[in-house]
Design a protein around this motif. Structure first.
Motif: not given
Length: 126
Positions: A53-59
């Motif tokens: 959530i803090a960075t929006g980094t998806p996987y």
């Protein structure tokens, strides 16, 4: 107390699309992972996609890459899973889950998710 509520499941034909939503409440900060998991009858639960959530980094797991998109709306405390080009093998109960963690790398520790929603059913017919 963290609470997660899913919505948006349903029945579609092969090739169709659905968007799942997860309403998140109880977090006072953004250092946590959100994940979508699924479980089909007789099968083990598996991860589908995660987002920090803090960075929006998806996987994404390989089976959904290019078809599913995880996203967030932080202003609304919502996490979404857009599912396109659905296949019968995507049929399952889908759950959103969260894990408080200081780094995005923790989002792939799938057995460490602390909070779970009640699930929403997705059925894809051929």
């Amino acid at each position: 107390q963290v609470q997660l509520v899913e919505s948006g499941g349903g029945s579609v034909q092969t090739g169709g699309s659905l968007r799942l939503s997860c309403q998140v409440s109880g977090y006072a900060y953004s250092n946590y992972c959100m994940g979508w998991f699924r479980q089909a009858p007789g099968k083990e639960r598996e991860a589908v996609a995660t987002i920090y959530i803090a960075t929006g980094t998806p996987y994404y797991v390989d089976s959904v890459k290019g078809r599913f998109t995880i996203s967030q709306d932080r202003a609304k405390n919502m996490v979404y899973l857009q599912m396109n080009s659905l296949k019968p093998e995507d049929s399952a109960m889908y759950y959103c889950a969260s894990r408080p963690y200081p780094y995005a790398s923790g989002c792939q520790a799938y057995d460490r998710y602390n909070y779970w929603g009640q699930g929403t059913q997705v059925s894809v017919s051929s």
